[in-house]
Design an enzyme around this catalytic site. Sequence first.
Site, PDB file in Angstrom:
ATOM      1  N   PRO A  86       0.839  -1.197   0.000  1.00  0.00           N
ATOM      2  CA  PRO A  86       0.000   0.000   0.000  1.00  0.00           C
ATOM      3  C   PRO A  86       0.876   1.249   0.000  1.00  0.00           C
ATOM      4  O   PRO A  86       1.719   1.417   0.870  1.00  0.00           O
ATOM      5  CB  PRO A  86      -0.778  -0.121   1.318  1.00  0.00           C
ATOM      6  CG  PRO A  86       0.104  -0.954   2.199  1.00  0.00           C
ATOM      7  CD  PRO A  86       0.824  -1.906   1.285  1.00  0.00           C
ATOM      8  N   THR A 109      -2.338  -1.075   9.339  1.00  0.00           N
ATOM      9  CA  THR A 109      -0.967  -0.581   9.508  1.00  0.00           C
ATOM     10  C   THR A 109      -0.838   0.065  10.882  1.00  0.00           C
ATOM     11  O   THR A 109      -1.560   1.010  11.210  1.00  0.00           O
ATOM     12  CB  THR A 109      -0.611   0.407   8.396  1.00  0.00           C
ATOM     13  OG1 THR A 109      -0.690  -0.272   7.145  1.00  0.00           O
ATOM     14  CG2 THR A 109       0.803   0.953   8.572  1.00  0.00           C
ATOM     15  N   HIS A 149       7.836   0.062   7.434  1.00  0.00           N
ATOM     16  CA  HIS A 149       7.338   1.164   6.613  1.00  0.00           C
ATOM     17  C   HIS A 149       8.454   1.734   5.729  1.00  0.00           C
ATOM     18  O   HIS A 149       8.503   2.922   5.448  1.00  0.00           O
ATOM     19  CB  HIS A 149       6.764   2.258   7.512  1.00  0.00           C
ATOM     20  CG  HIS A 149       5.554   2.942   6.954  1.00  0.00           C
ATOM     21  ND1 HIS A 149       4.281   2.584   7.301  1.00  0.00           N
ATOM     22  CD2 HIS A 149       5.400   3.967   6.059  1.00  0.00           C
ATOM     23  CE1 HIS A 149       3.404   3.373   6.664  1.00  0.00           C
ATOM     24  NE2 HIS A 149       4.070   4.202   5.899  1.00  0.00           N
ATOM     25  N   SER A 202       9.978  -3.968   3.209  1.00  0.00           N
ATOM     26  CA  SER A 202      10.974  -2.942   3.568  1.00  0.00           C
ATOM     27  C   SER A 202      12.370  -3.354   3.106  1.00  0.00           C
ATOM     28  O   SER A 202      13.045  -4.166   3.749  1.00  0.00           O
ATOM     29  CB  SER A 202      10.973  -2.618   5.064  1.00  0.00           C
ATOM     30  OG  SER A 202       9.704  -2.065   5.440  1.00  0.00           O
ATOM     31  N   ARG A 252      14.496  -4.884  -3.218  1.00  0.00           N
ATOM     32  CA  ARG A 252      14.806  -4.133  -4.431  1.00  0.00           C
ATOM     33  C   ARG A 252      14.962  -5.017  -5.659  1.00  0.00           C
ATOM     34  O   ARG A 252      15.144  -4.516  -6.762  1.00  0.00           O
ATOM     35  CB  ARG A 252      16.116  -3.324  -4.224  1.00  0.00           C
ATOM     36  CG  ARG A 252      16.009  -2.251  -3.165  1.00  0.00           C
ATOM     37  CD  ARG A 252      15.051  -1.149  -3.619  1.00  0.00           C
ATOM     38  NE  ARG A 252      14.765  -0.188  -2.560  1.00  0.00           N
ATOM     39  CZ  ARG A 252      13.738  -0.274  -1.727  1.00  0.00           C
ATOM     40  NH1 ARG A 252      12.889  -1.301  -1.797  1.00  0.00           N
ATOM     41  NH2 ARG A 252      13.519   0.651  -0.816  1.00  0.00           N
ATOM     42  N   ARG A 289       8.755   1.002  -2.907  1.00  0.00           N
ATOM     43  CA  ARG A 289       9.292   2.058  -3.761  1.00  0.00           C
ATOM     44  C   ARG A 289       9.634   1.651  -5.205  1.00  0.00           C
ATOM     45  O   ARG A 289       9.402   2.462  -6.115  1.00  0.00           O
ATOM     46  CB  ARG A 289      10.523   2.668  -3.103  1.00  0.00           C
ATOM     47  CG  ARG A 289      10.165   3.493  -1.858  1.00  0.00           C
ATOM     48  CD  ARG A 289      11.415   4.183  -1.348  1.00  0.00           C
ATOM     49  NE  ARG A 289      11.210   4.921  -0.122  1.00  0.00           N
ATOM     50  CZ  ARG A 289      11.337   4.395   1.095  1.00  0.00           C
ATOM     51  NH1 ARG A 289      11.618   3.110   1.240  1.00  0.00           N
ATOM     52  NH2 ARG A 289      11.168   5.159   2.162  1.00  0.00           N
TER      53      ARG A 289
HETATM   54  C1  FNR Z   1       4.368   3.956   1.942  1.00  0.00           C
HETATM   55  N1  FNR Z   1       3.920   2.957   2.800  1.00  0.00           N
HETATM   56  C2  FNR Z   1       2.598   2.941   3.187  1.00  0.00           C
HETATM   57  N2  FNR Z   1       2.134   1.951   3.998  1.00  0.00           N
HETATM   58  C3  FNR Z   1       0.840   1.897   4.365  1.00  0.00           C
HETATM   59  O1  FNR Z   1       0.456   0.988   5.088  1.00  0.00           O
HETATM   60  N3  FNR Z   1      -0.036   2.854   3.917  1.00  0.00           N
HETATM   61  C4  FNR Z   1       0.354   3.872   3.122  1.00  0.00           C
HETATM   62  O2  FNR Z   1      -0.445   4.703   2.721  1.00  0.00           O
HETATM   63  C5  FNR Z   1       1.719   3.945   2.751  1.00  0.00           C
HETATM   64  N4  FNR Z   1       2.170   4.977   1.988  1.00  0.00           N
HETATM   65  C6  FNR Z   1       3.474   4.969   1.550  1.00  0.00           C
HETATM   66  C7  FNR Z   1       3.904   5.992   0.698  1.00  0.00           C
HETATM   67  C8  FNR Z   1       5.202   5.976   0.205  1.00  0.00           C
HETATM   68  C9  FNR Z   1       5.627   7.050  -0.743  1.00  0.00           C
HETATM   69  C10 FNR Z   1       6.087   4.938   0.566  1.00  0.00           C
HETATM   70  C11 FNR Z   1       7.485   4.868   0.027  1.00  0.00           C
HETATM   71  C12 FNR Z   1       5.665   3.949   1.432  1.00  0.00           C
HETATM   72  C13 FNR Z   1       4.815   1.867   3.225  1.00  0.00           C
HETATM   73  C14 FNR Z   1       4.781   0.720   2.228  1.00  0.00           C
HETATM   74  O3  FNR Z   1       3.563   0.032   2.298  1.00  0.00           O
HETATM   75  C15 FNR Z   1       5.893  -0.304   2.505  1.00  0.00           C
HETATM   76  O4  FNR Z   1       5.837  -0.709   3.855  1.00  0.00           O
HETATM   77  C16 FNR Z   1       7.277   0.243   2.227  1.00  0.00           C
HETATM   78  O5  FNR Z   1       7.294   1.032   1.081  1.00  0.00           O
HETATM   79  C17 FNR Z   1       8.232  -0.927   2.053  1.00  0.00           C
HETATM   80  O6  FNR Z   1       9.504  -0.494   1.932  1.00  0.00           O
HETATM   81  P1  FNR Z   1      10.251  -0.310   0.506  1.00  0.00           P
HETATM   82  O7  FNR Z   1       9.900  -1.501  -0.360  1.00  0.00           O
HETATM   83  O8  FNR Z   1       9.761   0.975  -0.064  1.00  0.00           O
HETATM   84  O9  FNR Z   1      11.658  -0.274   0.932  1.00  0.00           O
END
Ligand code: FNR
Length: 412
Positions: free
Chosen positions: A90, A169, A311, A343, A346, A366
Amino acid sequence: GRIYRAGVFGHRPAVPVEPAALERAAERAMSRQAWSYVAGSAGQQRTARANVEAFDRHRIVPRMLVDVEERDTSVELFGRRLPAPLLFAPVGVLEMAHRDADLAVAEAARQLGLPMVLSTQASVPMEQVAARLGDAPRWFQLYWSREDELVDSFVRRAEQIGSEAIVVTLDTHVLGWRTRDLDLAYLPFARGQGIAQYTSDPVFRRLVAERAAAGPSGEPTPRPTAAAVRALVSMARHWPGDTWGNLRSPLPRAAVETFLDVFSRSSLSWADLAYLRERTALPILLKGIQDPRDAALALDHGVDGIVVSNHGGRQVDGAIGSLDALPGIVEEVDGRVPVLFDSGVRSGADAFKALALGARAVLVGRPWVYGLALAGARGVREVMEDLWAELDLTMALSGVGGVEQVTRDLLA
Ligand code: FNR
């Protein structure tokens, strides 16, 4: 095979295959604010680094002369067979990356048949995203609002669009110390971005109307008042000038203020999970678990799954790398419910390592947002396809034909 053949016959990919090159290209393509918000993490970015470094501490030890002609990357989760153990994490405020935002992700998810976890902070209402998803599985990620009625409404809507799970979350009941956003005086929500799930909600609209009817607060610079967003207020004090007063929001200010009031509930505790359990029969997963003791509590409270996540390092700077937290939690859970992971993933090889340490599936954050910024739905699809292809090749070259055989003895 298909990706290699396409390349050999001159079809260049729309987005870089190499993860570092993908990141560089996305940084060039995105505005400073968007890049800072998406790529940035909390504080000194220590947890973000720890997430990536944790993968370096595990090395794959490939096995030879195993017949892997027939391979299967599929995996079963909550009664549904997924073509690969990969989900779209998400991610909120996608309008910063591309104007198609969540709709582009839904398009890619539909083409690949991989589940999309719809964010509470989405840029497009869930009903519209669901229409684009076709038959692809969808889960809903919940930020637990201070308003019970809004929680009820989100869960009801999630059920109506065919969500197959609710992901709560836990790690973001207040926003982390996002140093890069602070330096740019940037908070997307205060500008009305990433609140489409709210503004499309009947309960939320009623709350906004009530607030607007109560008249202006009389303060020259309106501020959120809720305890759950006290951190936001303290952030605002560090911003230059009259930030709250100068918001250029496309929405009535009352909507932004209401959002800031209702966003989340820092008082949430284990006992509250029963409230959600009463309201939905869907599987409930908890996202943000990093301690085996919390995993044990989650099981005590009857949850159906755990997402080991920090996160993406965006919340507690200095926290443990998420992959380092995984084995202890897998051990504690001992197969009773699925443990998912995110998390720092990549690449397909990273996904392989997380699976080997006991994750049932992996959420990707990401990387596909970068693909989105560069090439819309096509970019999202390519990034996930590349991850999937590399996972398949890593399995083949390590001598495993199925995801269940990706086990810890393949790591040194
Ligand atoms: C997130 N993440 C996130 N998680 C969630 O539960 N609700 C959300 O709205 C968001 N929004 C969000 C925005 C952005 C820009 C990022 C980068 C991340 C966290 C996301 O679900 C996830 O846990 C992480 O992105 C995982 O880490 P990597 O893969 O980005 O390293």
